[in-house]
Design a protein around this motif. Sequence first.
Motif, PDB file in Angstrom:
ATOM      1  N   GLY A 172      -3.951  36.457  18.072  1.00  0.00           N
ATOM      2  CA  GLY A 172      -2.680  35.990  18.607  1.00  0.00           C
ATOM      3  C   GLY A 172      -1.511  36.931  18.406  1.00  0.00           C
ATOM      4  O   GLY A 172      -0.404  36.665  18.892  1.00  0.00           O
ATOM      5  N   ASN A 173      -1.712  38.047  17.686  1.00  0.00           N
ATOM      6  CA  ASN A 173      -0.569  38.896  17.351  1.00  0.00           C
ATOM      7  C   ASN A 173       0.054  39.561  18.576  1.00  0.00           C
ATOM      8  O   ASN A 173       1.274  39.584  18.729  1.00  0.00           O
ATOM      9  CB  ASN A 173      -0.964  39.957  16.325  1.00  0.00           C
ATOM     10  CG  ASN A 173       0.250  40.648  15.731  1.00  0.00           C
ATOM     11  OD1 ASN A 173       1.228  40.007  15.358  1.00  0.00           O
ATOM     12  ND2 ASN A 173       0.193  41.968  15.639  1.00  0.00           N
ATOM     13  N   GLN A 174      -0.789  40.097  19.437  1.00  0.00           N
ATOM     14  CA  GLN A 174      -0.246  40.799  20.603  1.00  0.00           C
ATOM     15  C   GLN A 174       0.475  39.820  21.547  1.00  0.00           C
ATOM     16  O   GLN A 174       1.505  40.150  22.130  1.00  0.00           O
ATOM     17  CB  GLN A 174      -1.335  41.585  21.326  1.00  0.00           C
ATOM     18  CG  GLN A 174      -1.838  42.801  20.538  1.00  0.00           C
ATOM     19  CD  GLN A 174      -0.708  43.649  19.968  1.00  0.00           C
ATOM     20  OE1 GLN A 174       0.189  44.069  20.701  1.00  0.00           O
ATOM     21  NE2 GLN A 174      -0.733  43.881  18.661  1.00  0.00           N
ATOM     22  N   ALA A 175      -0.065  38.599  21.662  1.00  0.00           N
ATOM     23  CA  ALA A 175       0.608  37.580  22.477  1.00  0.00           C
ATOM     24  C   ALA A 175       1.959  37.214  21.863  1.00  0.00           C
ATOM     25  O   ALA A 175       2.961  37.052  22.576  1.00  0.00           O
ATOM     26  CB  ALA A 175      -0.268  36.337  22.601  1.00  0.00           C
ATOM     27  N   PHE A 176       2.004  37.094  20.523  1.00  0.00           N
ATOM     28  CA  PHE A 176       3.262  36.810  19.824  1.00  0.00           C
ATOM     29  C   PHE A 176       4.284  37.909  20.095  1.00  0.00           C
ATOM     30  O   PHE A 176       5.444  37.631  20.436  1.00  0.00           O
ATOM     31  CB  PHE A 176       3.002  36.675  18.317  1.00  0.00           C
ATOM     32  CG  PHE A 176       4.233  36.793  17.462  1.00  0.00           C
ATOM     33  CD1 PHE A 176       5.231  35.835  17.510  1.00  0.00           C
ATOM     34  CD2 PHE A 176       4.396  37.876  16.597  1.00  0.00           C
ATOM     35  CE1 PHE A 176       6.374  35.945  16.711  1.00  0.00           C
ATOM     36  CE2 PHE A 176       5.534  37.994  15.803  1.00  0.00           C
ATOM     37  CZ  PHE A 176       6.521  37.034  15.868  1.00  0.00           C
ATOM     38  N   ILE A 224      -4.803  24.674   2.321  1.00  0.00           N
ATOM     39  CA  ILE A 224      -4.956  25.596   3.465  1.00  0.00           C
ATOM     40  C   ILE A 224      -5.903  26.731   3.073  1.00  0.00           C
ATOM     41  O   ILE A 224      -5.673  27.454   2.104  1.00  0.00           O
ATOM     42  CB  ILE A 224      -3.591  26.186   3.892  1.00  0.00           C
ATOM     43  CG1 ILE A 224      -2.671  25.098   4.434  1.00  0.00           C
ATOM     44  CG2 ILE A 224      -3.777  27.345   4.881  1.00  0.00           C
ATOM     45  CD1 ILE A 224      -2.742  24.823   5.895  1.00  0.00           C
ATOM     46  N   ARG A 225      -6.974  26.888   3.862  1.00  0.00           N
ATOM     47  CA  ARG A 225      -7.958  27.951   3.610  1.00  0.00           C
ATOM     48  C   ARG A 225      -8.389  28.572   4.934  1.00  0.00           C
ATOM     49  O   ARG A 225      -8.676  27.867   5.899  1.00  0.00           O
ATOM     50  CB  ARG A 225      -9.210  27.397   2.902  1.00  0.00           C
ATOM     51  CG  ARG A 225      -8.988  26.835   1.509  1.00  0.00           C
ATOM     52  CD  ARG A 225      -8.711  27.914   0.475  1.00  0.00           C
ATOM     53  NE  ARG A 225      -8.562  27.347  -0.865  1.00  0.00           N
ATOM     54  CZ  ARG A 225      -7.434  26.818  -1.342  1.00  0.00           C
ATOM     55  NH1 ARG A 225      -6.365  26.775  -0.577  1.00  0.00           N
ATOM     56  NH2 ARG A 225      -7.382  26.321  -2.565  1.00  0.00           N
ATOM     57  N   ASP A 226      -8.416  29.907   4.976  1.00  0.00           N
ATOM     58  CA  ASP A 226      -8.912  30.655   6.148  1.00  0.00           C
ATOM     59  C   ASP A 226      -8.287  30.169   7.459  1.00  0.00           C
ATOM     60  O   ASP A 226      -8.970  30.002   8.468  1.00  0.00           O
ATOM     61  CB  ASP A 226     -10.438  30.573   6.226  1.00  0.00           C
ATOM     62  CG  ASP A 226     -11.105  31.297   5.068  1.00  0.00           C
ATOM     63  OD1 ASP A 226     -10.531  32.279   4.580  1.00  0.00           O
ATOM     64  OD2 ASP A 226     -12.203  30.871   4.657  1.00  0.00           O
ATOM     65  N   PHE A 227      -6.996  29.969   7.424  1.00  0.00           N
ATOM     66  CA  PHE A 227      -6.247  29.509   8.596  1.00  0.00           C
ATOM     67  C   PHE A 227      -5.912  30.722   9.461  1.00  0.00           C
ATOM     68  O   PHE A 227      -5.382  31.723   8.962  1.00  0.00           O
ATOM     69  CB  PHE A 227      -4.975  28.805   8.116  1.00  0.00           C
ATOM     70  CG  PHE A 227      -4.136  28.209   9.207  1.00  0.00           C
ATOM     71  CD1 PHE A 227      -4.561  27.090   9.908  1.00  0.00           C
ATOM     72  CD2 PHE A 227      -2.898  28.752   9.518  1.00  0.00           C
ATOM     73  CE1 PHE A 227      -3.768  26.523  10.911  1.00  0.00           C
ATOM     74  CE2 PHE A 227      -2.105  28.193  10.510  1.00  0.00           C
ATOM     75  CZ  PHE A 227      -2.543  27.082  11.211  1.00  0.00           C
ATOM     76  N   ASP A 228      -6.225  30.658  10.756  1.00  0.00           N
ATOM     77  CA  ASP A 228      -5.972  31.793  11.646  1.00  0.00           C
ATOM     78  C   ASP A 228      -4.482  31.983  11.891  1.00  0.00           C
ATOM     79  O   ASP A 228      -3.789  31.063  12.347  1.00  0.00           O
ATOM     80  CB  ASP A 228      -6.684  31.590  12.993  1.00  0.00           C
ATOM     81  CG  ASP A 228      -8.157  31.966  12.932  1.00  0.00           C
ATOM     82  OD1 ASP A 228      -8.489  32.932  12.204  1.00  0.00           O
ATOM     83  OD2 ASP A 228      -8.971  31.304  13.596  1.00  0.00           O
ATOM     84  N   THR A 229      -3.972  33.174  11.572  1.00  0.00           N
ATOM     85  CA  THR A 229      -2.562  33.522  11.809  1.00  0.00           C
ATOM     86  C   THR A 229      -2.504  34.940  12.354  1.00  0.00           C
ATOM     87  O   THR A 229      -3.509  35.652  12.391  1.00  0.00           O
ATOM     88  CB  THR A 229      -1.729  33.475  10.505  1.00  0.00           C
ATOM     89  OG1 THR A 229      -2.077  34.616   9.690  1.00  0.00           O
ATOM     90  CG2 THR A 229      -1.973  32.200   9.721  1.00  0.00           C
ATOM     91  N   ILE A 230      -1.305  35.354  12.740  1.00  0.00           N
ATOM     92  CA  ILE A 230      -1.132  36.736  13.205  1.00  0.00           C
ATOM     93  C   ILE A 230      -1.275  37.741  12.057  1.00  0.00           C
ATOM     94  O   ILE A 230      -1.346  38.953  12.298  1.00  0.00           O
ATOM     95  CB  ILE A 230       0.218  36.935  13.925  1.00  0.00           C
ATOM     96  CG1 ILE A 230       1.393  36.581  13.010  1.00  0.00           C
ATOM     97  CG2 ILE A 230       0.260  36.099  15.212  1.00  0.00           C
ATOM     98  CD1 ILE A 230       2.766  36.945  13.588  1.00  0.00           C
TER      99      ILE A 230
END
Length: 253
Positions: A172-176, A224-230
């Motif tokens: 999601g980083n490039q979209a952000f 919270i564990r292994d949560f997908d983020t930028i």
Amino acid sequence: VFPVAQENQVVAISPTSSARGLSALGDYVFRIALTTDKLIAPGIEVTQTKLGYQRAATMYDETDLFSTDGDASVQEVLAAKGVEVITTETFQGGDTDFSQQLTRIQTLNPDVIFVSCLSPEKPGILMQGHELGISAPFIVRTLTAEDVQAAGVAAEGAMTFVGWSAALDTPGNQAFVENYNTTFDMEPSNSAARSYVTLHILAAAIANAQSTDAAAIRDALASIRDFDTIFGKFSFDANGDAVYDEKVLIVKD
């Protein structure tokens, strides 16, 4: 702020705080930025293996906790790796002339120069080092795109340990970055990215808690564990500090 939040059992979550030990003040306080120990040790491991430096100089802002804790951590890790710190120079936030400190460092000819300070002083240090003709690479913790642009050609070859960059190909980083550019006509800053991740993590915790009760949100955040983020996969440790992969970057072109 954290002790007050803890005393009153109010969840406090900081996108930017990173000095060691603050989350251990209590179970209601959480941090999104990688703490000093989680960033510097792996960063030195990578850069020392790549560059093979044995003699280091350090510089830091003696009036700021982020900076003093950063330099202390750098010195601890270098000592453990057998790297000699040949000099340490200090300055104060708001200073604009670093020529005396840099000249003393240049005289000792270190293999590398570590800098721990906040953004306002970073470009000036790099530019004045460049003007003096210092050839040793600068390693500046959390050197942002804005710092690099401000320093211009003087930033070339500088290295940094960070948790995020616009260049990363994390989920999601490039979209952000593109959405932020479209909305604000500028690239997101490091602080913007941290705040973006903070809001997503907090929203996920509130959704998981199915409650706006502070204790319920606290418990949901802690799990919270292994949560997908930028930043990549994000977790909290037992103290409420962030756990994810640090990034070691170099300024090129």
